[in-house]
Design an enzyme around this catalytic site. Structure first.
Site, PDB file in Angstrom:
ATOM      1  N   GLY A 117       6.305  -2.419  -3.730  1.00  0.00           N
ATOM      2  CA  GLY A 117       7.249  -1.369  -3.398  1.00  0.00           C
ATOM      3  C   GLY A 117       7.558  -0.018  -4.319  1.00  0.00           C
ATOM      4  N   ARG A 133      -3.072   9.788   4.904  1.00  0.00           N
ATOM      5  CA  ARG A 133      -1.597   9.628   4.793  1.00  0.00           C
ATOM      6  C   ARG A 133      -0.536  10.892   5.302  1.00  0.00           C
ATOM      7  NH1 ARG A 133       0.607   8.783   0.538  1.00  0.00           N
ATOM      8  NH2 ARG A 133       1.951   7.295   1.337  1.00  0.00           N
ATOM      9  N   GLU A 152       4.425  -8.167  -6.579  1.00  0.00           N
ATOM     10  CA  GLU A 152       3.161  -7.826  -5.724  1.00  0.00           C
ATOM     11  C   GLU A 152       2.983  -6.255  -5.825  1.00  0.00           C
ATOM     12  OE1 GLU A 152       2.689 -11.187  -2.656  1.00  0.00           O
ATOM     13  OE2 GLU A 152       3.507  -9.293  -1.851  1.00  0.00           O
ATOM     14  N   PRO A 153       2.763  -5.431  -6.883  1.00  0.00           N
ATOM     15  CA  PRO A 153       2.507  -4.078  -6.802  1.00  0.00           C
ATOM     16  C   PRO A 153       1.216  -3.577  -6.338  1.00  0.00           C
ATOM     17  CG  PRO A 153       2.432  -4.687  -9.004  1.00  0.00           C
ATOM     18  CD  PRO A 153       2.962  -6.021  -8.303  1.00  0.00           C
ATOM     19  N   GLY A 154       1.116  -2.471  -5.664  1.00  0.00           N
ATOM     20  CA  GLY A 154      -0.202  -2.039  -5.214  1.00  0.00           C
ATOM     21  C   GLY A 154      -0.190  -0.564  -5.649  1.00  0.00           C
ATOM     22  N   ARG A 155       0.408   0.298  -4.938  1.00  0.00           N
ATOM     23  CA  ARG A 155       0.496   1.673  -5.271  1.00  0.00           C
ATOM     24  C   ARG A 155       0.636   1.997  -6.738  1.00  0.00           C
ATOM     25  NH1 ARG A 155       1.968   5.258  -0.996  1.00  0.00           N
ATOM     26  NH2 ARG A 155       2.898   3.536  -0.105  1.00  0.00           N
ATOM     27  N   TYR A 215       2.042   9.420   7.556  1.00  0.00           N
ATOM     28  CA  TYR A 215       3.598   9.345   6.801  1.00  0.00           C
ATOM     29  C   TYR A 215       4.103  10.615   6.666  1.00  0.00           C
ATOM     30  CZ  TYR A 215       1.091   4.927   6.216  1.00  0.00           C
ATOM     31  OH  TYR A 215       0.107   3.747   6.204  1.00  0.00           O
ATOM     32  N   CYS A 240     -11.788  17.641  13.742  1.00  0.00           N
ATOM     33  CA  CYS A 240     -11.538  18.109  14.769  1.00  0.00           C
ATOM     34  C   CYS A 240     -10.179  18.228  15.534  1.00  0.00           C
ATOM     35  CB  CYS A 240     -12.496  18.132  16.084  1.00  0.00           C
ATOM     36  SG  CYS A 240     -14.188  18.085  15.606  1.00  0.00           S
ATOM     37  N   GLU A 241      -9.145  18.344  14.637  1.00  0.00           N
ATOM     38  CA  GLU A 241      -7.690  17.815  14.753  1.00  0.00           C
ATOM     39  C   GLU A 241      -6.788  18.874  14.088  1.00  0.00           C
ATOM     40  OE1 GLU A 241      -6.439  14.671  15.908  1.00  0.00           O
ATOM     41  OE2 GLU A 241      -8.048  13.397  16.094  1.00  0.00           O
TER      42      GLU A 241
HETATM   43  N1  LLP Z   1       3.033  -7.164  -0.789  1.00  0.00           N
HETATM   44  C1  LLP Z   1       3.023  -6.961   0.557  1.00  0.00           C
HETATM   45  C2  LLP Z   1       3.255  -8.301   1.531  1.00  0.00           C
HETATM   46  C3  LLP Z   1       2.786  -5.773   1.416  1.00  0.00           C
HETATM   47  O1  LLP Z   1       2.748  -5.628   2.460  1.00  0.00           O
HETATM   48  C4  LLP Z   1       2.395  -4.776   0.476  1.00  0.00           C
HETATM   49  C5  LLP Z   1       2.298  -3.223   0.815  1.00  0.00           C
HETATM   50  C6  LLP Z   1       2.487  -4.723  -1.021  1.00  0.00           C
HETATM   51  C7  LLP Z   1       3.024  -6.109  -1.676  1.00  0.00           C
HETATM   52  C8  LLP Z   1       2.360  -3.668  -1.938  1.00  0.00           C
HETATM   53  O2  LLP Z   1       3.410  -2.815  -2.057  1.00  0.00           O
HETATM   54  P1  LLP Z   1       3.303  -1.480  -2.919  1.00  0.00           P
HETATM   55  O3  LLP Z   1       3.431  -1.537  -4.009  1.00  0.00           O
HETATM   56  O4  LLP Z   1       1.823  -0.755  -2.785  1.00  0.00           O
HETATM   57  O5  LLP Z   1       4.604  -0.393  -2.142  1.00  0.00           O
HETATM   58  N2  LLP Z   1      -0.286   2.335   4.028  1.00  0.00           N
HETATM   59  C9  LLP Z   1       1.030   2.858   3.485  1.00  0.00           C
HETATM   60  C10 LLP Z   1       1.496   1.741   2.601  1.00  0.00           C
HETATM   61  C11 LLP Z   1       1.659   0.302   3.440  1.00  0.00           C
HETATM   62  C12 LLP Z   1       2.070  -0.736   2.377  1.00  0.00           C
HETATM   63  C13 LLP Z   1       1.677  -2.149   3.209  1.00  0.00           C
HETATM   64  N3  LLP Z   1       2.246  -3.223   2.292  1.00  0.00           N
HETATM   65  C14 LLP Z   1       0.758   3.904   2.764  1.00  0.00           C
HETATM   66  O6  LLP Z   1      -0.374   4.515   2.561  1.00  0.00           O
HETATM   67  O7  LLP Z   1       1.755   4.455   2.209  1.00  0.00           O
END
Ligand code: LLP
Length: 442
Positions: free
Chosen positions: A248, A330, A290-293, A334, A367-368
């Site tokens: 998050g 995005r 669980e970081p992603g972004r 969003y 085309c949008e």
């Molecule tokens: N863990 C779980 C269970 C999740 O569902 C997610 C993201 C993460 C970890 C990682 O969260 P982060 O650290 O990346 O914030 N498509 C959207 C974001 C959707 C996130 C979904 N879950 C966007 O483009 O902003």
């Protein structure tokens, strides 16, 4: 400027990332092009590991693959020593194809099919992150039948509304994810998990949302989770000692934003754990994130070639680029904001006086009318043939890309120490009909 850590401006005024002139990358790989800076990804992984290295609290860092996944990324994450969160059988397949150690895989997903559950078991994933009763039942029975012992964590819905875009809130009341803490649903689930002797309940999980700037919700989350652990102990006599607080952490997309740092998150999390362990008289032996972004977001940029520059006098100046919503949806999904520069004239971007800059709208070729990457940005006068680089596109851009309007997916190129190589090949027109079959069977 919001660019990967190795970014600099070459003597010719071109943007250089990882020791590579991006205009040279364009000659080699064409545009639109996703460029990923390996050093930035490694820095972020290390920053998580270092900031969450406490003498009295063991922390596990798990990369959320949904932000960006391909086999090379999984290899990099494995080398950096992180775990991997996959949320479908498809992501699991990519991870295993890369040779990622199955024991470090956390299998998420709120609607896993029986086949996906079987696939996870057969692959010996480390943990199933169980989202609902039916998954628990299927998993429990399959493990019993096949005499498999499986570690699980239960995903709970903590009822916390994170301060972020509505579509990115995942832990508020009514969310489709996890077991609700209301009406004792989650408590029932723990009880039920205990009936399956082959399932080893190792902890609870919650993910409250994404692109979060106000970190106080993590204090609240840890309070809710530790309170629940106490309730489980007091009412069921079951001891849970691990929590996974999801991902998050927000990242910077535009200059005005001031996202918190990984170290800020570490402090909040650590203090909250200490505070609530004491308050609820429970103790944790491990915490997971669980970081992603925040691992990949700022490591990536997208390079585009400017085609037409269209002036609608007194209304709008459009910069039309050779990609758009198919490689970055995005802004449409969003209302996400981005920053951009002229990759072939970086000095101009820095040095042109504000008064000499023009307002532009950077839009795609689809085309949008909503196919807008940046609605309003000030840049030095732009001409056809210039190159636009959009910053911070590492997360959820390739992952959400599509073939809309028959646009082949762009290549993903990694850069490091003056070298560049392809992580994901550019699709060709032929790829667009690979899965198609004729009108009637012959
Ligand atoms: N863990 C779980 C269970 C999740 O569902 C997610 C993201 C993460 C970890 C990682 O969260 P982060 O650290 O990346 O914030 N498509 C959207 C974001 C959707 C996130 C979904 N879950 C966007 O483009 O902003």
């Amino acid at each position: 400027m919001i660019l990967p850590v190795t970014s600099e401006v070459g003597q010719n005024g071109h943007l250089v990332i990882g020791g590579n002139d991006v205009l040279k990358l364009r000659e080699k790989y064409d545009t639109p092009l996703y460029i990923l800076d390996i050093a930035t990804i490694r820095n972020q992984c290390r920053s998580y590991r270092e900031n969450f290295n406490f003498s009295d609290l063991d922390v596990g860092i798990i990369y959320a693959a949904k932000a960006f996944i391909c086999t090379a990324m999984c290899e990099l994450i494995a080398r950096e020593g992180l775990g991997l969160d996959v949320s479908t059988g498809g992501e699991l397949f990519i991870a295993l194809a890369s040779g990622f150690p199955a024991g470090r895989i956390y299998f998420h997903g709120n609607n896993k099919s029986v086949e996906e559950i079987q696939y996870g078991l057969k692959s010996k994933v480390g943990y199933f992150m169980v989202d609902n009763f039916s998954e628990l039942e299927t998993l429990g029975k399959l493990c019993q039948k096949n005499n498999i012992r499986q570690k699980i964590m239960l995903r709970i819905n903590p009822g916390i509304k994170a301060n972020t875009h509505e579509y990115m809130q995942t832990g508020k009341i009514g969310s489709k994810f996890g077991f609700s803490l209301h009406n004792n649903v989650a408590l029932e689930e723990v009880k039920k998990a205990g009936q399956y002797k082959n399932l080893e309940l190792t902890g609870i999980h919650a993910h409250i949302g994404s692109q979060i700037f106000n970190l106080s919700c993590y204090d609240k989350l840890i309070e809710v989770m530790l309170k629940f652990i106490k309730e489980v102990r007091d009412k069921l006599g079951v001891s849970i000692t691990r929590i996974n607080i999801g991902g998050g952490l927000g990242v910077k997309y535009i200059p005005e934003e001031k996202p918190p740092k990984i170290e800020d998150l570490a402090r909040i999390v650590y203090d909250a754990v200490r505070k609530y362990q004491k308050k609820f008289d429970v103790s944790l032996d491990k915490l997971y994130l669980e970081p992603g972004r925040s691992i990949i977001g700022n490591a990536g940029v997208t390079l585009y070639k400017v085609g037409v520059v269209k002036k609608i006098n007194g209304v709008k100046n459009y910069i039309l680029i050779d990609g758009g919503m198919s490689d970055n949806i995005r802004p449409m999904l969003y209302q996400a904001k981005y920053d951009a520069y002229l990759a072939n004239r970086m000095e101009d971007c820095k040095n042109t006086e504000d008064g000499m800059k023009k307002h532009y709208s950077i839009v795609g070729k689809h085309c949008e009318s909503g196919d807008v990457i940046i609605d309003d940005i000030k840049l030095p006068p732009v001409s056809s043939g210039d190159f636009i680089v959009v910053a911070a596109t590492g997360a959820f851009c390739y992952a959400l890309s599509s073939n809309y309007n028959g646009q082949p997916k762009s290549a993903v190129v990694a850069v490091e120490d003056g070298k560049s190589w392809v992580w994901i090949k550019r699709q060709t027109y032929k790829d667009l009909v690979m899965g198609d079959v004729r009108l009637y069977e012959e």
